[in-house]
Design a protein around this motif. Structure first.
Motif, PDB file in Angstrom:
ATOM      1  N   PHE A   1      17.497 -10.734 -13.522  1.00  0.00           N
ATOM      2  CA  PHE A   1      17.196 -12.010 -12.865  1.00  0.00           C
ATOM      3  C   PHE A   1      17.549 -12.028 -11.373  1.00  0.00           C
ATOM      4  O   PHE A   1      17.029 -12.863 -10.637  1.00  0.00           O
ATOM      5  CB  PHE A   1      17.920 -13.140 -13.587  1.00  0.00           C
ATOM      6  N   ALA A   2      18.397 -11.125 -10.927  1.00  0.00           N
ATOM      7  CA  ALA A   2      18.727 -11.078  -9.506  1.00  0.00           C
ATOM      8  C   ALA A   2      17.844 -10.095  -8.739  1.00  0.00           C
ATOM      9  O   ALA A   2      17.571 -10.310  -7.554  1.00  0.00           O
ATOM     10  CB  ALA A   2      20.195 -10.694  -9.316  1.00  0.00           C
ATOM     11  N   ARG A   3      17.375  -9.027  -9.403  1.00  0.00           N
ATOM     12  CA  ARG A   3      16.609  -7.998  -8.705  1.00  0.00           C
ATOM     13  C   ARG A   3      15.230  -7.734  -9.313  1.00  0.00           C
ATOM     14  O   ARG A   3      14.230  -7.741  -8.610  1.00  0.00           O
ATOM     15  CB  ARG A   3      17.408  -6.682  -8.687  1.00  0.00           C
ATOM     16  N   PHE A   4      15.162  -7.503 -10.608  1.00  0.00           N
ATOM     17  CA  PHE A   4      13.895  -7.086 -11.224  1.00  0.00           C
ATOM     18  C   PHE A   4      12.891  -8.234 -11.278  1.00  0.00           C
ATOM     19  O   PHE A   4      11.710  -8.066 -11.048  1.00  0.00           O
ATOM     20  CB  PHE A   4      14.169  -6.529 -12.623  1.00  0.00           C
ATOM     21  N   ARG A   5      13.323  -9.387 -11.672  1.00  0.00           N
ATOM     22  CA  ARG A   5      12.595 -10.647 -11.607  1.00  0.00           C
ATOM     23  C   ARG A   5      11.182 -10.570 -12.185  1.00  0.00           C
ATOM     24  O   ARG A   5      10.997 -10.238 -13.350  1.00  0.00           O
ATOM     25  CB  ARG A   5      12.585 -11.171 -10.172  1.00  0.00           C
ATOM     26  N   GLU A   6      10.179 -10.930 -11.367  1.00  0.00           N
ATOM     27  CA  GLU A   6       8.793 -11.016 -11.859  1.00  0.00           C
ATOM     28  C   GLU A   6       8.244  -9.664 -12.291  1.00  0.00           C
ATOM     29  O   GLU A   6       7.220  -9.585 -12.984  1.00  0.00           O
ATOM     30  CB  GLU A   6       7.877 -11.632 -10.798  1.00  0.00           C
TER      31      GLU A   6
ATOM     32  N   PHE B   1      17.842 -19.506 -12.718  1.00  0.00           N
ATOM     33  CA  PHE B   1      18.220 -18.687 -11.571  1.00  0.00           C
ATOM     34  C   PHE B   1      17.497 -19.117 -10.295  1.00  0.00           C
ATOM     35  O   PHE B   1      18.101 -19.159  -9.222  1.00  0.00           O
ATOM     36  CB  PHE B   1      17.944 -17.212 -11.873  1.00  0.00           C
ATOM     37  N   ARG B   2      16.212 -19.424 -10.398  1.00  0.00           N
ATOM     38  CA  ARG B   2      15.478 -19.821  -9.206  1.00  0.00           C
ATOM     39  C   ARG B   2      16.002 -21.158  -8.671  1.00  0.00           C
ATOM     40  O   ARG B   2      16.074 -21.368  -7.452  1.00  0.00           O
ATOM     41  CB  ARG B   2      13.990 -19.935  -9.523  1.00  0.00           C
TER      42      ARG B   2
ATOM     43  N   ALA C   1       0.817  -1.221   0.000  1.00  0.00           N
ATOM     44  CA  ALA C   1       0.000   0.000   0.000  1.00  0.00           C
ATOM     45  C   ALA C   1       0.844   1.262   0.000  1.00  0.00           C
ATOM     46  O   ALA C   1       0.390   2.328  -0.439  1.00  0.00           O
ATOM     47  CB  ALA C   1      -0.934  -0.009   1.216  1.00  0.00           C
ATOM     48  N   GLU C   2       2.078   1.185   0.495  1.00  0.00           N
ATOM     49  CA  GLU C   2       2.956   2.348   0.526  1.00  0.00           C
ATOM     50  C   GLU C   2       3.800   2.478  -0.736  1.00  0.00           C
ATOM     51  O   GLU C   2       4.632   3.379  -0.831  1.00  0.00           O
ATOM     52  CB  GLU C   2       3.871   2.253   1.752  1.00  0.00           C
ATOM     53  N   GLY C   3       3.597   1.587  -1.662  1.00  0.00           N
ATOM     54  CA  GLY C   3       4.338   1.639  -2.916  1.00  0.00           C
ATOM     55  C   GLY C   3       5.693   0.976  -2.868  1.00  0.00           C
ATOM     56  O   GLY C   3       6.496   1.144  -3.789  1.00  0.00           O
ATOM     57  N   LYS C   4       5.968   0.207  -1.817  1.00  0.00           N
ATOM     58  CA  LYS C   4       7.259  -0.459  -1.675  1.00  0.00           C
ATOM     59  C   LYS C   4       7.209  -1.861  -2.268  1.00  0.00           C
ATOM     60  O   LYS C   4       6.156  -2.492  -2.314  1.00  0.00           O
ATOM     61  CB  LYS C   4       7.664  -0.522  -0.206  1.00  0.00           C
ATOM     62  N   ARG C   5       8.367  -2.339  -2.693  1.00  0.00           N
ATOM     63  CA  ARG C   5       8.486  -3.660  -3.288  1.00  0.00           C
ATOM     64  C   ARG C   5       8.224  -4.755  -2.253  1.00  0.00           C
ATOM     65  O   ARG C   5       8.767  -4.729  -1.154  1.00  0.00           O
ATOM     66  CB  ARG C   5       9.878  -3.825  -3.897  1.00  0.00           C
ATOM     67  N   VAL C   6       7.385  -5.714  -2.606  1.00  0.00           N
ATOM     68  CA  VAL C   6       7.163  -6.900  -1.794  1.00  0.00           C
ATOM     69  C   VAL C   6       7.993  -8.027  -2.404  1.00  0.00           C
ATOM     70  O   VAL C   6       7.690  -8.504  -3.497  1.00  0.00           O
ATOM     71  CB  VAL C   6       5.676  -7.293  -1.755  1.00  0.00           C
ATOM     72  N   TRP C   7       9.045  -8.422  -1.697  1.00  0.00           N
ATOM     73  CA  TRP C   7       9.934  -9.446  -2.238  1.00  0.00           C
ATOM     74  C   TRP C   7       9.279 -10.817  -2.101  1.00  0.00           C
ATOM     75  O   TRP C   7       8.792 -11.189  -1.033  1.00  0.00           O
ATOM     76  CB  TRP C   7      11.274  -9.435  -1.521  1.00  0.00           C
ATOM     77  N   LEU C   8       9.246 -11.561  -3.200  1.00  0.00           N
ATOM     78  CA  LEU C   8       8.584 -12.857  -3.213  1.00  0.00           C
ATOM     79  C   LEU C   8       9.559 -13.986  -2.910  1.00  0.00           C
ATOM     80  O   LEU C   8      10.702 -13.979  -3.371  1.00  0.00           O
ATOM     81  CB  LEU C   8       7.936 -13.105  -4.582  1.00  0.00           C
ATOM     82  N   PHE C   9       9.067 -14.956  -2.150  1.00  0.00           N
ATOM     83  CA  PHE C   9       9.801 -16.182  -1.878  1.00  0.00           C
ATOM     84  C   PHE C   9       8.913 -17.356  -2.280  1.00  0.00           C
ATOM     85  O   PHE C   9       8.327 -18.033  -1.426  1.00  0.00           O
ATOM     86  CB  PHE C   9      10.183 -16.289  -0.400  1.00  0.00           C
ATOM     87  N   PRO C  10       8.761 -17.600  -3.578  1.00  0.00           N
ATOM     88  CA  PRO C  10       7.852 -18.681  -4.005  1.00  0.00           C
ATOM     89  C   PRO C  10       8.367 -20.058  -3.598  1.00  0.00           C
ATOM     90  O   PRO C  10       9.573 -20.319  -3.630  1.00  0.00           O
ATOM     91  CB  PRO C  10       7.811 -18.526  -5.522  1.00  0.00           C
ATOM     92  N   LYS C  11       7.440 -20.908  -3.226  1.00  0.00           N
ATOM     93  CA  LYS C  11       7.773 -22.278  -2.850  1.00  0.00           C
ATOM     94  C   LYS C  11       8.228 -23.047  -4.080  1.00  0.00           C
ATOM     95  O   LYS C  11       7.745 -22.829  -5.193  1.00  0.00           O
ATOM     96  CB  LYS C  11       6.544 -22.936  -2.227  1.00  0.00           C
ATOM     97  N   LYS C  12       9.169 -23.965  -3.898  1.00  0.00           N
ATOM     98  CA  LYS C  12       9.690 -24.768  -5.002  1.00  0.00           C
ATOM     99  C   LYS C  12       8.589 -25.650  -5.571  1.00  0.00           C
ATOM    100  O   LYS C  12       8.008 -26.461  -4.856  1.00  0.00           O
ATOM    101  CB  LYS C  12      10.861 -25.622  -4.534  1.00  0.00           C
ATOM    102  N   PRO C  13       8.280 -25.502  -6.870  1.00  0.00           N
ATOM    103  CA  PRO C  13       7.192 -26.287  -7.456  1.00  0.00           C
ATOM    104  C   PRO C  13       7.633 -27.712  -7.781  1.00  0.00           C
ATOM    105  O   PRO C  13       8.824 -28.005  -7.895  1.00  0.00           O
ATOM    106  CB  PRO C  13       6.855 -25.517  -8.731  1.00  0.00           C
TER     107      PRO C  13
END
Length: 474
Positions: free
Chosen positions: A216-221, A129-130, A23-35
């Motif tokens: 691939f290290a920062r911008f990602r999704e 990378f993942r 809501a504050e416009g900050k990046r939410v870093w994702l930690f997706p579970k290994k599929p």
């Protein structure tokens, strides 16, 4: 369950924001579970095949030429062992139009399967990378714990190792893409020679490496949700009949946690949120189909099917289907619309075949003959008339050849080069020259006459060009 599905009553506030920005416009870093699962395994094999083609491409040869090279600087393009020059732009345009139309129609019918299965961004991020990240830092819960931990030796070596491998992979990708631009031979020369002799190539390599590492290290999704125009345009290309990864809310709602010794009256969704935890873009597929961030990677399908196995429910709560079928509560079937669009896609494939035919039947040598600007005709003492011309000949083959010029029509004309004895056409190159075309006055019936200039090599006519020949009024 009712025969007609009922949509969940939850507000669609998720459409007003991106899942990776708070809501504050900050990046939410994702930690997706290994599929894991059948579809993920299939995607792995598809990705491995495409990665093999990508990295082997610059080194493969057809007709002694690279399979693919896009040399923008020299305006020379090689596709499937065939050299393209600016004169062949119409063929490239035909292929590009066919490709764009194919992508649009394919998306209308089959959704964003391209994004999940073929897109280089998805393949590199999820399959390269993942996986490196999982190797060094573990699954999602371990990554979260490591991210919050103090900078101990355990965190330092894991982060350093991960990012070092990221840089090496980015360097490999950068070299590969550079090889597609300048050619593998030129790339090997840059690597083997002193860097000071190739500052331009070295700078390009450093820039490419930095860009790939940053992506691939920062911008990602964020590439898929913010930068990719295809993801942004999907909303105008998809409709309710498009095949996409979708949640069957008719079967799954209302959601309720699974409890022991309880007579279950809710839907099949036990609200475990595994589909959210495994999503590489951080969305909840249960919010509805055709979400902008969804790349149709099928990770949610695999994890949901594994949960259904645990609770003895059939697969397919999340599946490939169309919104229209889910809304009507009917089973998926191939409609006449899908068949019609598929037929159009087949026509486009045929169109590409026609383009390949044009490549095979095109001339390997092209010539351009133009009268020298500002020059009129000249009369000679032999009773003939001469015109001065500029000629440019392009060789689309990998073989050098000496060439000579002749007047084909009228048959009694001759050619004399200016300032040189002959022309030699280099392999994959171009030669230019200036020549006089000389014709007898008797062969000239108008002030502006049409003549044909033939280009010969080894006594054989390899191409010809028509031009105008000026003469005095009769």
């Amino acid at each position: 369950m009712n025969p007609v599905a009922t949509k969940p009553a939850a507000a669609e506030s998720f459409r007003d924001s991106i899942s990776t920005i708070d809501a504050e416009g900050k990046r939410v870093w994702l930690f997706p579970k290994k599929p894991s699962g059948k579809l993920y395994n299939a995607r792995k094999w598809v990705s491995y095949g495409l990665l093999t083609l990508l990295f082997a491409g610059p080194w493969l040869r057809l007709n002694e030429l690279p399979v693919l090279m896009l040399n923008v600087v020299e305006r020379k393009f090689i596709i499937m062992g065939q050299i393209f020059w600016p004169q062949d732009f119409f063929i490239l345009l035909l292929g590009f139009m066919a490709f764009i139309l194919f992508i649009i129609l394919f998306t209308v019918v089959y959704g964003r399967i391209f994004c999940g299965w073929v897109c280089p961004q998805t393949i590199f991020m999820e399959m390269v990378f993942r996986r490196v990240e999982y190797f060094f830092e573990g699954d999602a819960s371990q990554q979260k714990a490591l991210d919050k931990a103090d900078w101990t030796w355990n965190k330092i070596w894991r982060r350093t190792g991960k990012h070092s491998v990221f840089v090496l992979i980015s360097l490999l990708i950068a070299n590969t893409f550079l090889a597609y631009i300048i050619g593998s031979e030129a790339l090997v020369k840059i690597i083997a020679d002193s860097p000071l002799n190739h500052l331009g190539g070295l700078s390009s390599m450093v820039v490419f490496t930095g860009v790939f590492y940053a992506v691939f290290a920062r911008f990602r999704e964020q590439v898929c949700t913010i930068a990719c125009p295809y993801g942004r345009l999907q909303g105008v290309m998809l409709d309710k009949n498009t095949i996409t990864v979708a949640y069957d809310y008719g079967r799954g709602e209302p959601r309720e946690k699974l409890r022991k010794n309880q007579e279950r009256k809710a839907g099949d969704c036990i609200d475990c949120k595994q589909c959210v935890q495994v999503c590489p873009t951080g969305i909840d597929i249960r919010n509805g189909a055709q979400q902008m961030e969804c790349i149709n990677c099928t990770a949610c399908i695999d994890v949901c099917n594994s949960i259904m196995d645990l609770i003895n429910k059939p697969h397919g709560l999340i599946r490939y289907d169309s919104e229209a079928h889910i809304e009507a509560g009917t089973k998926f079937k191939v409609t006449g619309r899908t068949k019609a669009y598929t037929a159009v896609l087949v026509v486009l494939v045929v169109l590409v075949g026609v383009m390949v035919g044009l490549l095979i039947t095109r001339s390997n040598v092209d010539a351009t003959v133009l009268r020298t600007p500002g020059q009129l005709y000249q009369k000679t003492e032999r009773g003939t008339v001469t015109n001065l011309y500029n000629i440019s000949v392009i060789n689309k083959t990998n073989r050098a050849m000496p060439i000579e010029l002749r007047v084909l029509e009228p048959a009694d004309g001759s050619v004399k080069l200016v300032g040189q004895n002959g022309l030699k056409l280099p392999a994959q190159g171009m030669v230019e020259g200036v020549f006089f075309a000389e014709l007898p006055t008797a062969a000239l019936t108008h002030t502006s006459n049409k003549i044909r200039i033939g280009v010969y090599s080894g006594g054989q006519l390899i191409t010809e060009e028509k031009t105008k020949f000026l003469a005095p009024a009769q």
